[in-house]
Write a protein that holds these residues in place. Structure first.
Motif, PDB file in Angstrom:
ATOM      1  N   ALA A   1      20.465  13.941   7.779  1.00  0.00           N
ATOM      2  CA  ALA A   1      21.207  14.060   6.518  1.00  0.00           C
ATOM      3  C   ALA A   1      22.006  12.779   6.283  1.00  0.00           C
ATOM      4  N   GLY A   2      21.910  12.243   5.063  1.00  0.00           N
ATOM      5  CA  GLY A   2      22.640  11.036   4.702  1.00  0.00           C
ATOM      6  C   GLY A   2      21.845   9.752   4.882  1.00  0.00           C
ATOM      7  N   ASP A   3      20.700   9.811   5.557  1.00  0.00           N
ATOM      8  CA  ASP A   3      19.870   8.612   5.689  1.00  0.00           C
ATOM      9  C   ASP A   3      19.325   8.217   4.324  1.00  0.00           C
ATOM     10  N   VAL A   4      19.220   6.916   4.081  1.00  0.00           N
ATOM     11  CA  VAL A   4      18.711   6.400   2.810  1.00  0.00           C
ATOM     12  C   VAL A   4      17.726   5.271   3.100  1.00  0.00           C
ATOM     13  N   VAL A   5      16.571   5.334   2.423  1.00  0.00           N
ATOM     14  CA  VAL A   5      15.557   4.274   2.520  1.00  0.00           C
ATOM     15  C   VAL A   5      15.121   3.938   1.094  1.00  0.00           C
ATOM     16  N   SER A   6      15.057   2.653   0.771  1.00  0.00           N
ATOM     17  CA  SER A   6      14.573   2.230  -0.536  1.00  0.00           C
ATOM     18  C   SER A   6      13.149   1.706  -0.414  1.00  0.00           C
ATOM     19  N   LEU A   7      12.379   1.896  -1.489  1.00  0.00           N
ATOM     20  CA  LEU A   7      10.984   1.461  -1.528  1.00  0.00           C
ATOM     21  C   LEU A   7      10.793   0.532  -2.719  1.00  0.00           C
ATOM     22  N   TYR A   8      10.050  -0.553  -2.513  1.00  0.00           N
ATOM     23  CA  TYR A   8       9.709  -1.466  -3.606  1.00  0.00           C
ATOM     24  C   TYR A   8       8.198  -1.649  -3.652  1.00  0.00           C
ATOM     25  N   ASN A   9       7.595  -1.350  -4.779  1.00  0.00           N
ATOM     26  CA  ASN A   9       6.160  -1.532  -4.966  1.00  0.00           C
ATOM     27  C   ASN A   9       5.903  -3.002  -5.309  1.00  0.00           C
ATOM     28  N   ASN A  10       5.462  -3.748  -4.331  1.00  0.00           N
ATOM     29  CA  ASN A  10       5.238  -5.186  -4.499  1.00  0.00           C
ATOM     30  C   ASN A  10       3.772  -5.466  -4.844  1.00  0.00           C
ATOM     31  N   THR A  11       3.217  -4.653  -5.777  1.00  0.00           N
ATOM     32  CA  THR A  11       1.828  -4.835  -6.203  1.00  0.00           C
ATOM     33  C   THR A  11       1.750  -4.751  -7.724  1.00  0.00           C
ATOM     34  N   SER A  12       0.573  -5.041  -8.248  1.00  0.00           N
ATOM     35  CA  SER A  12       0.351  -4.969  -9.687  1.00  0.00           C
ATOM     36  C   SER A  12      -0.250  -3.624 -10.105  1.00  0.00           C
ATOM     37  N   GLY A  13      -0.209  -2.636  -9.213  1.00  0.00           N
ATOM     38  CA  GLY A  13      -0.717  -1.304  -9.535  1.00  0.00           C
ATOM     39  C   GLY A  13       0.194  -0.228  -8.965  1.00  0.00           C
TER      40      GLY A  13
ATOM     41  N   ALA B   1       0.875  -1.178   0.000  1.00  0.00           N
ATOM     42  CA  ALA B   1       0.000   0.000   0.000  1.00  0.00           C
ATOM     43  C   ALA B   1       0.908   1.223   0.000  1.00  0.00           C
ATOM     44  N   GLY B   2       0.324   2.402  -0.164  1.00  0.00           N
ATOM     45  CA  GLY B   2       1.113   3.629  -0.179  1.00  0.00           C
ATOM     46  C   GLY B   2       1.844   3.878   1.131  1.00  0.00           C
ATOM     47  N   ILE B   3       2.753   4.844   1.107  1.00  0.00           N
ATOM     48  CA  ILE B   3       3.567   5.159   2.282  1.00  0.00           C
ATOM     49  C   ILE B   3       3.754   6.664   2.387  1.00  0.00           C
ATOM     50  N   THR B   4       3.991   7.140   3.607  1.00  0.00           N
ATOM     51  CA  THR B   4       4.171   8.564   3.881  1.00  0.00           C
ATOM     52  C   THR B   4       5.609   8.835   4.295  1.00  0.00           C
ATOM     53  N   ILE B   5       6.165   9.952   3.799  1.00  0.00           N
ATOM     54  CA  ILE B   5       7.493  10.408   4.228  1.00  0.00           C
ATOM     55  C   ILE B   5       7.276  11.548   5.212  1.00  0.00           C
ATOM     56  N   PRO B   6       7.519  11.321   6.508  1.00  0.00           N
ATOM     57  CA  PRO B   6       7.249  12.350   7.519  1.00  0.00           C
ATOM     58  C   PRO B   6       8.318  13.440   7.535  1.00  0.00           C
ATOM     59  N   ASN B   7       7.981  14.571   8.103  1.00  0.00           N
ATOM     60  CA  ASN B   7       8.903  15.698   8.241  1.00  0.00           C
ATOM     61  C   ASN B   7       9.675  15.595   9.557  1.00  0.00           C
TER      62      ASN B   7
END
Length: 143
Positions: A76-88, A65-71
């Protein structure tokens, strides 16, 4: 006194060179006393589902499902990867969340009150690089 042993693999044909730096200073490097594997490390998969958290840094989040990037959450320098594991397509929510969010290669702020959410393509991958606690750059299959 401990000894240092460098041993090649009997099946290998390549040459590895260990060379000291061009300096007049002595250096001491203490290696771990446990067996250590150097090189590629598997990227851990996070189970975060709705809002990215600092525990996701250095991980890939497999999204259903979707995700939110909070404020004001990441450094600085943090890295997060996202993978859309859906068919949409999935939504990456930046509107009214992180203050400044750029898609790499653009100069349009997609975060804050005047921004707009992003779309992560089907089976797409995106990487979020935090420039500060309130600014990030998102690369990958996003629009």
């Amino acid at each position: 006194m401990s000894a240092i042993k460098v041993q090649g693999n009997a099946s290998g044909t390549g040459t590895h060179t260990i060379q000291s730096a061009n300096t007049n200073s002595n250096r001491t490097a203490t290696l771990p006393d446990a067996d250590t594997t150097l090189g590629f490390l598997n990227v851990p998969v996070s189970s975060t589902t709705t809002t990215m958290a600092t525990s996701d840094v250095g991980k890939v989040i497999s999204l259903s499902a979707g995700i939110t990037i909070p404020n004001s959450t990441f450094s600085a320098g943090d890295v997060v990867s996202l993978y859309n594991n859906t068919s949409g397509n999935l939504t990456i929510t930046t509107l009214n969340q992180i203050a400044t969010a750029y898609v790499a290669g653009t100069n349009t702020n997609r975060g804050g009150a005047s921004g707009s959410n992003l779309t992560l393509a089907t089976r797409g991958v995106a990487t979020v690089l935090f420039i500060s606690a309130t600014e990030c750059v998102i690369t990958g299959n996003v629009s």
